[in-house]
Design an enzyme around this catalytic site. Structure first.
Site, PDB file in Angstrom:
ATOM      1  N   ASP A 164       3.816   4.453  -7.463  1.00  0.00           N
ATOM      2  CA  ASP A 164       3.282   3.578  -6.419  1.00  0.00           C
ATOM      3  C   ASP A 164       2.858   4.341  -5.153  1.00  0.00           C
ATOM      4  O   ASP A 164       3.536   5.282  -4.741  1.00  0.00           O
ATOM      5  CB  ASP A 164       4.341   2.548  -6.010  1.00  0.00           C
ATOM      6  CG  ASP A 164       4.688   1.578  -7.131  1.00  0.00           C
ATOM      7  OD1 ASP A 164       4.550   1.954  -8.307  1.00  0.00           O
ATOM      8  OD2 ASP A 164       5.106   0.440  -6.821  1.00  0.00           O
ATOM      9  N   HIS A 167       1.035   2.251  -2.434  1.00  0.00           N
ATOM     10  CA  HIS A 167       1.198   1.168  -1.463  1.00  0.00           C
ATOM     11  C   HIS A 167       0.613   1.430  -0.086  1.00  0.00           C
ATOM     12  O   HIS A 167       1.275   1.224   0.940  1.00  0.00           O
ATOM     13  CB  HIS A 167       2.677   0.791  -1.340  1.00  0.00           C
ATOM     14  CG  HIS A 167       3.152  -0.055  -2.487  1.00  0.00           C
ATOM     15  ND1 HIS A 167       2.579  -1.270  -2.789  1.00  0.00           N
ATOM     16  CD2 HIS A 167       4.121   0.144  -3.401  1.00  0.00           C
ATOM     17  CE1 HIS A 167       3.181  -1.771  -3.853  1.00  0.00           C
ATOM     18  NE2 HIS A 167       4.115  -0.932  -4.250  1.00  0.00           N
ATOM     19  N   ASP A 186      -0.410   0.081  -8.202  1.00  0.00           N
ATOM     20  CA  ASP A 186       0.143  -0.258  -6.887  1.00  0.00           C
ATOM     21  C   ASP A 186      -0.366   0.687  -5.806  1.00  0.00           C
ATOM     22  O   ASP A 186       0.394   1.330  -5.092  1.00  0.00           O
ATOM     23  CB  ASP A 186       1.677  -0.318  -6.921  1.00  0.00           C
ATOM     24  CG  ASP A 186       2.184  -1.642  -7.467  1.00  0.00           C
ATOM     25  OD1 ASP A 186       1.368  -2.381  -8.072  1.00  0.00           O
ATOM     26  OD2 ASP A 186       3.373  -1.955  -7.283  1.00  0.00           O
ATOM     27  N   ASN A 194       0.990  -4.238 -10.659  1.00  0.00           N
ATOM     28  CA  ASN A 194       1.076  -5.685 -10.430  1.00  0.00           C
ATOM     29  C   ASN A 194       0.527  -6.091  -9.059  1.00  0.00           C
ATOM     30  O   ASN A 194       0.204  -7.248  -8.843  1.00  0.00           O
ATOM     31  CB  ASN A 194       2.518  -6.176 -10.592  1.00  0.00           C
ATOM     32  CG  ASN A 194       3.461  -5.566  -9.590  1.00  0.00           C
ATOM     33  OD1 ASN A 194       3.473  -4.351  -9.387  1.00  0.00           O
ATOM     34  ND2 ASN A 194       4.250  -6.392  -8.931  1.00  0.00           N
ATOM     35  N   HIS A 195       0.411  -5.123  -8.160  1.00  0.00           N
ATOM     36  CA  HIS A 195      -0.179  -5.468  -6.857  1.00  0.00           C
ATOM     37  C   HIS A 195      -1.700  -5.483  -6.886  1.00  0.00           C
ATOM     38  O   HIS A 195      -2.316  -5.949  -5.930  1.00  0.00           O
ATOM     39  CB  HIS A 195       0.329  -4.523  -5.770  1.00  0.00           C
ATOM     40  CG  HIS A 195       1.674  -4.939  -5.240  1.00  0.00           C
ATOM     41  ND1 HIS A 195       1.832  -5.677  -4.098  1.00  0.00           N
ATOM     42  CD2 HIS A 195       2.918  -4.749  -5.741  1.00  0.00           C
ATOM     43  CE1 HIS A 195       3.126  -5.912  -3.893  1.00  0.00           C
ATOM     44  NE2 HIS A 195       3.801  -5.362  -4.884  1.00  0.00           N
ATOM     45  N   HIS A 221       2.444   0.604 -15.710  1.00  0.00           N
ATOM     46  CA  HIS A 221       3.004   0.393 -14.382  1.00  0.00           C
ATOM     47  C   HIS A 221       4.443  -0.130 -14.437  1.00  0.00           C
ATOM     48  O   HIS A 221       5.335   0.373 -13.770  1.00  0.00           O
ATOM     49  CB  HIS A 221       2.143  -0.582 -13.573  1.00  0.00           C
ATOM     50  CG  HIS A 221       2.731  -0.840 -12.219  1.00  0.00           C
ATOM     51  ND1 HIS A 221       2.701   0.111 -11.229  1.00  0.00           N
ATOM     52  CD2 HIS A 221       3.407  -1.897 -11.701  1.00  0.00           C
ATOM     53  CE1 HIS A 221       3.329  -0.363 -10.149  1.00  0.00           C
ATOM     54  NE2 HIS A 221       3.759  -1.581 -10.411  1.00  0.00           N
TER      55      HIS A 221
END
Ligand SMILES: C[S@@+](CC[C@H](N)C(=O)[O-])C[C@H]1O[C@@H](n2cnc3c(N)ncnc32)[C@H](O)[C@@H]1O
Lengths: 425, 365
Positions: free
Chosen positions: A51, A53, A79, A111-112, A252
């Protein structure tokens, strides 16, 4: 300098590119991604990242530690956006690099990368703030729909490609360089520790737990039951003479009760918003856990899966390792279930709040055995049901983890007004 | 703001001149920047501490607006015209857990011998709504809220402006009263401390500190507690809600992040664990029993958060931040201690003793 290179330069400076350019970029990216299967094949050597982010400055630190594109091949496990202050710059830079060097960088979906999640966790608001309209968010979401769901790394070496790196602690420098399964490096490129393949048993466990860890690591955060931070020190995966590291599946989140073979992933219709349930959702949302079989996920989407599930899936699909992201791990990476699955987390001091270190995972090319041909079923029909009788698990590929801290505070250009209520006051 | 060049040197040991934007120039229009002295720094620090109530209040509003909490009074006490803030799911969940856990202890106290006259003293109450939600018109309770004048004034105004709240704060026949005191708690530690109008020293009294005493220097915080335990010789109890575990990497980051906003959690290192909090309460005179739970435990335990409630909350928002939630929630706690009845009866069954995983804290501390 081409427009694309200009855009890359601008984004590297953490400056957003104009909306019209975003539109064009997203269009090109989509054309490229549409050609990819749900499970992309990637050849080792490759550096696998978790990730991000929106922590742009930490992404720059990642490239400093892991090497720049296109010198290093990268696989990002999703992500890219949400939570951090620079989702836009981070994602667009990765996307530019993808368009510019399609064979050097692989992006899969997290999933983001979803319309619904990005409206809750910040990316939507960020686009609105930076462009005054939701157009750019919409272009990006359209790209999300085309991102692959997984990647299969082929030809990863059983042995790590040797590197010329000093030991952080010179007294360790006599550690044997032969038959290293795991090597841990700090952000200065110094070797923190090496773990040979034929370990196992209790005597090694104590050795591993003395491993120096990255400076900001504190042991109490993520109790590492069996040894060194992140490593599955109970692993007894060594001993095999097989020279191939076996294939590594990257997703992921994790596995799905609806998916027992990689081919089943290939058959999904991925070009859509991430659904609330079903196989595609599970791949992006699930987590490994110390349970038997399947369990309900506290996240409200995906499932929990135990060691038996991983073991079975890996055997059936001839995998030596599953590599996934999705879960914050304080030490940056964490191997579980006798090193059959690893979590890689690449957002240091996550949300500018968690105090964790980050890691990336390097897999070497299978150089030691140049004549070795990857199993013929490289792409489709990897597992056609005719399983080899070999009951032994495939030995994992050599794994080199580089851990790194957050980029220094002053370089990250924190927004003047920090968002309030990061904490409970 | 070039008028405050000494700010950083005066605030020795801390980084970042965040204070600047928040308080503005110390002497607006004054040409004498040199007069900016320690006292001004203290005023600046106080102002930041006072503003923490805005965080508490807007987190409450966010949780209420999404259905976590049922609190019709939060809005009335929330600054009019301000936009209802949207907080991340973990913040909403934490606000929910903390509010409900304290409510539970308060309700058990009120429900034990319900006809007996009782007293609640809320330190740093800010925009808290607990009196209106739990007490008004229901129990015989003298309810005192203490805070800085700057926070009491708007609260008093908001109550006056609302017919409903005004009515609720009127003394009622059954002996319920509501008192809002503008006071700096540190004044209670003076040699001849002020008397709190309306405070009884004779009835069972519950002292509440929901994220308040942690901002005071540790010895001052102790003296504030002592003010009450000395003046009230009989039954007395205390509920604390505070951050804990400053020594692990999340804790360190929390201390430094809040520090860069000018917020210093001054008792945190002394009361760094659940056990340290229990002991603190014991040594403060709440001898009969002490309990403590971190917010994560409060959420996970069926006794504290019923299964139904957990399921209801889980459905309100998608919470993707599971690991972060665990981290954040394990860095805050509710701790309580008591002496005398009705507290013994009300709380002795409440789960709050030491658990095996507290071992971790001993190793760090
Ligand atoms: C984080 S807020 C909490 C407000 C409320 N208890 C809640 O939980 O919603 C802290 C409050 O403590 C008050 N406070 C802190 N130090 C104080 C002092 N020395 N005297 C009076 N009030 C104080 C602040 O003004 C602020 O309203």
């Amino acid at each position: 300098m081409s427009d694309l290179d200009k855009a890359i330069a601008q984004l590297r400076a953490c400056r957003p590119i104009p909306e019209i350019q975003v539109r064009e970029l997203c269009y090109k990216a989509r054309e490229l991604l549409i050609e990819e299967g749900n499970v992309v094949s990637v050849d080792a050597p490759v550096t696998i990242c978790g990730d991000i982010h929106g922590q742009f400055h930490d992404l720059m630190e990642l490239f400093r530690v892991g090497g720049d594109v296109p010198d290093t091949n990268y696989l990002f496990m999703g992500d890219f956006v949400d939570r951090g202050f620079y989702s836009l710059e981070s994602f667009l830079l990765l996307l530019c690099l993808k368009v510019r060097y399609p064979d050097r960088i692989t992006l899969i979906r997290g999933n983001h990368e979803s319309r619904q999640i990005t409206t809750v966790y910040g990316f939507y608001d960020e686009c609105l703030r930076k462009y005054g309209s939701a157009n750019v968010w919409r272009y990006c979401c359209d790209v999300f729909d085309y991102l692959a769901l997984g990647a299969l790394v082929m030809g990863a070496g059983h042995d790590l490609a040797p590197i010329d790196a000093p030991f952080a602690d010179p007294s360790q420098s006599n550690t044997d360089a032969d038959d290293v399964e795991i090597e841990l490096l700090n952000s200065q490129g110094q070797i923190l520790s090496r773990f040979p393949r034929n370990r196992g048993g209790t005597q090694d466990t104590s050795q591993l737990s003395n491993t120096p860890s990255s400076p900001s690591q504190t042991k109490e955060q993520t109790p590492s039951r069996n040894g060194a931070p992140g490593t599955g020190a109970t692993s007894t995966s060594g001993g095999s003479a097989n020279n191939s590291g076996g294939a590594v599946l990257c997703v992921h989140g994790g596995l799905s009760p609806l998916i027992d073979s990689i081919d089943k992933i290939r058959l999904l219709d991925r070009k859509q918003e991430v659904p609330h349930e079903g196989a595609m959702c599970d791949l992006l949302w699930s987590d490994p856990d110390e349970i038997d079989g399947w369990g309900l996920s506290p996240r409200g989407a995906g499932f929990l899966f135990g060691a038996d599930i991983v073991d079975c899936f890996n055997r059936k699909n001839d995998l030596s390792l599953i590599c996934r992201a999705h879960q914050l791990v304080m030490e940056g990476f964490k191997e579980m279930f006798s090193s059959t699955i690893v979590t890689v987390w690449s957002a240091p001091n996550y949300c500018y709040r968690c105090g964790n270190v980050a890691a990336i995972l390097e897999l070497s090319e299978d150089g030691a055995n140049a004549g070795y041909a990857p199993r013929s079923n490289g792409d489709m029909n990897r597992s056609n049901g005719v399983q080899s009788e070999k009951e032994d698990k495939r030995p994992g590929p050599g794994r080199r983890y580089r851990v790194f801290d957050a980029a220094p505070q002053d370089s990250r250009g924190m927004p003047a007004k920090k968002p309030v209520a990061d904490y409970f006051l | 703001m070039s008028t405050i060049p000494h700010l950083n040197t005066l605030r020795s040991g801390r980084r970042g001149p965040r204070l600047r934007g928040r308080r503005g120039p110390p002497h607006a229009g004054s040409e004498d920047a040199g007069r900016f002295d320690e006292e001004d720094v203290e005023i600046g620090k106080d102002r930041i501490i006072q503003q923490t109530d805005q965080d508490a209040s807007s987190s409450r509003m966010s949780a209420v607006s999404l259905g976590y909490l049922d609190d019709p009074f939060a809005k009335t006490l929330f600054p009019a015209g301000e936009q209802v803030p949207k907080r991340y799911p973990i913040i909403n969940r934490g606000t929910y857990v903390r509010t409900k856990a304290i409510d539970k202890l308060v309700i058990r106290f009120l429900e034990t011998n319900p006809n007996e006259q009782k007293q609640i003293i809320s330190l740093g109450a800010g925009s808290d709504t607990r009196f209106f939600r739990l007490c008004a018109g229901k129990y015989k309770v003298r309810y005192h809220e203490l805070d800085f004048e700057s926070n009491v004034v708007p609260k008093r105004a908001a109550i006056r402006a609302s017919e409903e709240l005004s009515r609720m704060t009127l003394p009622s026949d059954n002996g319920s009263t509501y008192h809002l005191h503008a006071i700096d708690l540190r004044d209670l530690t003076n040699k001849s401390p002020p008397v709190l109008p309306g405070m009884s020293t004779e009835i069972p009294t519950l002292i509440l500190s929901e994220c308040c005493l942690c901002y005071l220097p540790p010895d001052t915080a102790s003296s504030v507690i002592q003010y009450f335990t000395m003046n009230i010789p009989g039954s007395i109890a205390m509920i604390l809600y505070e951050p804990i575990r400053p020594f692990d990497s999340f804790g360190k980051t929390m201390v430094s992040n809040l520090g860069s906003r000018g917020i210093e959690l001054r008792t945190l290192k002394r009361y760094y664990s659940l056990d340290a909090q229990r002991q603190r309460l014991r040594l403060s005179g709440f001898k009969e029993g002490q309990g403590a739970r971190d917010v994560y435990q409060l959420w996970e335990s069926d006794e504290w958060t019923s299964k139904d409630e957990r399921e209801r909350i889980e459905k309100l928002e998608w919470l993707d931040e599971i690991e972060e939630w665990k981290l954040l929630a394990s860095h805050y706690c509710v701790a309580w201690g008591w002496r005398g009845e009705p507290f013994e009866q009300a709380w002795k069954e409440v789960e709050g003793g030491r658990t095996p995983d507290e071992q971790r804290d001993d190793e760090v501390g």
